[in-house]
Motif scaffolding. Structure first.
Motif, PDB file in Angstrom:
ATOM      1  N   HIS A  93       0.912  11.281 -17.356  1.00 26.06           N
ATOM      2  CA  HIS A  93      -0.468  10.963 -16.977  1.00 26.06           C
ATOM      3  C   HIS A  93      -0.635  11.116 -15.472  1.00 26.06           C
ATOM      4  CE1 HIS A  93       1.774   7.208 -16.537  1.00 26.06           C
ATOM      5  NE2 HIS A  93       0.850   6.795 -15.669  1.00 26.06           N
ATOM      6  N   ARG A  94      -1.894  11.130 -15.024  1.00 30.35           N
ATOM      7  CA  ARG A  94      -2.201  11.292 -13.611  1.00 30.35           C
ATOM      8  C   ARG A  94      -3.527  10.593 -13.312  1.00 30.35           C
ATOM      9  NH1 ARG A  94      -3.921  17.760 -13.306  1.00 30.35           N
ATOM     10  NH2 ARG A  94      -5.924  17.554 -14.390  1.00 30.35           N
ATOM     11  N   ALA A 150       1.105  13.882 -11.679  1.00 29.32           N
ATOM     12  CA  ALA A 150       1.570  13.686 -13.048  1.00 29.32           C
ATOM     13  C   ALA A 150       2.924  12.985 -13.060  1.00 29.32           C
ATOM     14  CB  ALA A 150       1.656  15.035 -13.755  1.00 29.32           C
ATOM     15  N   HIS A 151       3.027  11.908 -13.846  1.00 26.10           N
ATOM     16  CA  HIS A 151       4.267  11.136 -13.899  1.00 26.10           C
ATOM     17  C   HIS A 151       4.319  10.341 -15.204  1.00 26.10           C
ATOM     18  CE1 HIS A 151       1.306   8.238 -12.423  1.00 26.10           C
ATOM     19  NE2 HIS A 151       2.117   7.268 -12.812  1.00 26.10           N
ATOM     20  N   PHE A 171       0.875  -1.172   0.000  1.00 24.66           N
ATOM     21  CA  PHE A 171       0.000   0.000   0.000  1.00 24.66           C
ATOM     22  C   PHE A 171       0.907   1.214   0.000  1.00 24.66           C
ATOM     23  CE2 PHE A 171       0.692  -0.882   4.499  1.00 24.66           C
ATOM     24  CZ  PHE A 171       0.890   0.377   5.050  1.00 24.66           C
ATOM     25  N   TYR A 172       0.512   2.217  -0.760  1.00 21.24           N
ATOM     26  CA  TYR A 172       1.351   3.396  -0.934  1.00 21.24           C
ATOM     27  C   TYR A 172       0.452   4.618  -0.917  1.00 21.24           C
ATOM     28  CZ  TYR A 172       5.532   5.892  -2.622  1.00 21.24           C
ATOM     29  OH  TYR A 172       6.621   6.721  -2.744  1.00 21.24           O
ATOM     30  N   PHE A 173       0.518   5.387   0.151  1.00 17.29           N
ATOM     31  CA  PHE A 173      -0.323   6.560   0.308  1.00 17.29           C
ATOM     32  C   PHE A 173       0.525   7.767   0.670  1.00 17.29           C
ATOM     33  CE2 PHE A 173      -3.227   3.067   0.748  1.00 17.29           C
ATOM     34  CZ  PHE A 173      -4.339   3.504   0.044  1.00 17.29           C
ATOM     35  N   GLN A 174       0.638   8.675  -0.280  1.00 17.21           N
ATOM     36  CA  GLN A 174       1.287   9.965  -0.079  1.00 17.21           C
ATOM     37  C   GLN A 174       0.409  11.002  -0.764  1.00 17.21           C
ATOM     38  OE1 GLN A 174       5.204   9.211  -1.793  1.00 17.21           O
ATOM     39  NE2 GLN A 174       6.085   9.083   0.245  1.00 17.21           N
ATOM     40  N   PRO A 175      -0.099  11.984  -0.014  1.00 19.31           N
ATOM     41  CA  PRO A 175      -1.081  12.913  -0.569  1.00 19.31           C
ATOM     42  C   PRO A 175      -0.610  13.569  -1.867  1.00 19.31           C
ATOM     43  CG  PRO A 175      -0.901  13.207   1.799  1.00 19.31           C
ATOM     44  CD  PRO A 175       0.201  12.255   1.403  1.00 19.31           C
ATOM     45  N   GLY A 176      -1.429  13.428  -2.917  1.00 20.40           N
ATOM     46  CA  GLY A 176      -1.132  14.048  -4.201  1.00 20.40           C
ATOM     47  C   GLY A 176      -0.100  13.314  -5.026  1.00 20.40           C
ATOM     48  N   ARG A 177       0.440  12.220  -4.502  1.00 17.85           N
ATOM     49  CA  ARG A 177       1.508  11.520  -5.206  1.00 17.85           C
ATOM     50  C   ARG A 177       1.128  10.083  -5.558  1.00 17.85           C
ATOM     51  NH1 ARG A 177       5.497  13.550  -8.254  1.00 17.85           N
ATOM     52  NH2 ARG A 177       7.280  12.154  -8.361  1.00 17.85           N
ATOM     53  N   HIS A 178       0.668   9.339  -4.567  1.00 12.36           N
ATOM     54  CA  HIS A 178       0.224   7.960  -4.776  1.00 12.36           C
ATOM     55  C   HIS A 178      -0.914   7.663  -3.814  1.00 12.36           C
ATOM     56  CE1 HIS A 178       3.495   6.750  -7.456  1.00 12.36           C
ATOM     57  NE2 HIS A 178       4.320   7.383  -6.664  1.00 12.36           N
ATOM     58  N   PHE A 196      -0.551   3.232 -23.473  1.00 13.78           N
ATOM     59  CA  PHE A 196       0.271   4.414 -23.721  1.00 13.78           C
ATOM     60  C   PHE A 196       1.722   4.104 -23.379  1.00 13.78           C
ATOM     61  CE2 PHE A 196      -1.822   4.825 -19.595  1.00 13.78           C
ATOM     62  CZ  PHE A 196      -0.759   5.029 -18.729  1.00 13.78           C
ATOM     63  N   PRO A 197       2.690   4.786 -24.011  1.00 12.33           N
ATOM     64  CA  PRO A 197       4.108   4.454 -23.858  1.00 12.33           C
ATOM     65  C   PRO A 197       4.707   5.014 -22.563  1.00 12.33           C
ATOM     66  CG  PRO A 197       3.649   5.602 -25.932  1.00 12.33           C
ATOM     67  CD  PRO A 197       2.469   5.802 -25.046  1.00 12.33           C
ATOM     68  N   GLY A 198       5.726   4.310 -22.066  1.00 12.23           N
ATOM     69  CA  GLY A 198       6.504   4.766 -20.930  1.00 12.23           C
ATOM     70  C   GLY A 198       7.900   5.184 -21.355  1.00 12.23           C
ATOM     71  N   SER A 199       8.747   5.451 -20.362  1.00 15.81           N
ATOM     72  CA  SER A 199      10.071   6.017 -20.657  1.00 15.81           C
ATOM     73  C   SER A 199      11.001   5.024 -21.341  1.00 15.81           C
ATOM     74  CB  SER A 199      10.706   6.536 -19.370  1.00 15.81           C
ATOM     75  OG  SER A 199      10.899   5.499 -18.432  1.00 15.81           O
ATOM     76  N   MET A 200      10.814   3.697 -21.141  1.00 11.57           N
ATOM     77  CA  MET A 200      11.671   2.732 -21.813  1.00 11.57           C
ATOM     78  C   MET A 200      11.408   2.707 -23.315  1.00 11.57           C
ATOM     79  SD  MET A 200      11.687  -0.399 -19.019  1.00 11.57           S
ATOM     80  CE  MET A 200      12.975  -1.350 -19.862  1.00 11.57           C
ATOM     81  N   ALA A 201      10.164   2.971 -23.724  1.00 11.85           N
ATOM     82  CA  ALA A 201       9.858   3.068 -25.152  1.00 11.85           C
ATOM     83  C   ALA A 201      10.538   4.287 -25.764  1.00 11.85           C
ATOM     84  CB  ALA A 201       8.352   3.137 -25.365  1.00 11.85           C
TER      85      ALA A 201
END
Length: 326
Positions: A298-299, A242-243, A76-83, A282-287
């Motif tokens: 995206h977000r 956005a990431h 579980f990953y909870f950080q406000p506005g991030r994840h 949709f493509p990521g940074s490795m592409a």
């Protein structure tokens, strides 16, 4: 901007051509395959999902990494506005000599028992991941060794529950850990030229200095007004900022009542259709690194909807199934 493609038209290089032509995402229609994946990966009563499990089982199934994108198992990953999610993540590999697909982790703890994902569904996940990967690689440039990732991500129905989980995660930290979380929240607010690495860290620290925090906040507000990537509509709440994904591609489907994924195209945020009839790819940074295919910012947002009703199944409401390659 967003193209559509039938599964039977998914061939080597087909996604690469569409992304190269300027499309930011491609919707691959394959409702029969998604129905099978959904049934086996999310509706199988023999498997206990992490958002249904006691915390100790999540811990037993956690295979962490300093990079959250590389973590496997339950988390579980909870950080406000991030994840803001609870997830089960697997990585699949294919042994060409033995023609066999294996998963990491190989099993999940469920109380005093172990659960292993069925081989047939692992093969099915590999098959669709392989088809998408060969379509992502330019024709004549077949992909080298890669892994297919399978992620099941659970979001909450209400912003109040997001806040409660954020508070629970923060409370487990020590004093300096909580101070670091507060600095990170300010750092992620940095806009425009302040958002880069280094300057955002400096902004996060200065935003907590009593004498000058009002001044730096005013500067950042001015930059926010000109930064289109930070706009958010009334009634929306940022859950994942956005990431860009660190993989070749992400293919999403799901059952969502209050969650929205957006992609940033030509200076504006575009809603990405996500349902159980098609894979939104949709493509990521490795592409970008290996094939020159532009990655996509995206977000994920929570959206308040008057009269919106969930399906009544907390196991699958607001859940996203992600197939990717890295």
């Amino acid at each position: 901007m967003i193209a559509e493609l039938a599964l039977q038209d998914l061939e080597p290089g087909s996604l690469a051509r569409l992304f190269g032509a300027g499309h930011a995402a491609v919707l691959v229609r394959c409702p029969e395959i998604i129905t099978e994946l959904w049934r086996e990966l999310l509706e199988n009563p023999a498997e206990q999902m992490p958002w249904e499990a006691p915390l100790v089982d999540i811990a037993r199934n956690y295979y962490g990494s300093g990079d959250i994108t590389a973590s496997l198992g339950d988390l579980f990953y909870f950080q406000p506005g991030r994840h803001g999610y609870i997830a089960r993540k697997m990585a699949l590999s294919h042994d060409r000599d033995a023609d066999h697909v294996t998963a990491r982790p190989a099993y999940f703890v469920q109380g005093g028992q172990h659960y292993s994902t069925g081989q047939a569904i692992l093969d099915q996940c590999w098959s669709i991941g392989w088809r998408l990967m060969t379509a992502m690689a330019p024709q004549g440039n077949p992909p080298a060794d890669f892994q297919v990732v399978v992620q099941r991500l659970k979001y909450q129905e209400s912003v109040e529950d997001f806040d409660r989980l954020d508070a629970l995660a923060r409370n487990s930290l020590g004093r300096w850990g909580r101070a670091g979380c507060a600095l990170d929240e300010r750092r992620w607010e940095a806009a425009g030229p302040l958002s880069g690495r280094g300057l955002s860290d400096l902004y996060g620290m200065l935003a907590h200095v009593p004498v000058i925090r009002r001044m730096v906040a005013a500067i950042n507000r001015g930059l926010l007004r000109r930064d289109r990537s930070r706009t958010i509509a009334p009634g929306q709440r940022m859950i994942e900022g956005a990431h860009v994904d660190y993989r070749y591609f992400s293919a999403l489907c799901g059952q969502r009542d209050h969650m929205l994924t957006q992609i940033f195209v030509d200076g504006q945020w575009i809603d990405l259709p996500i349902d159980r009839n098609m894979l939104a790819v949709f493509p990521g940074s490795m592409a970008m690194r290996d094939y020159g295919v532009p990655h996509v910012l995206h977000r994920v947002l929570h959206v308040g909807k008057d009269g919106a009703e969930a399906s009544g199944n907390p196991r699958t409401d607001n859940v996203t199934l992600l197939i990717g390659s890295a």
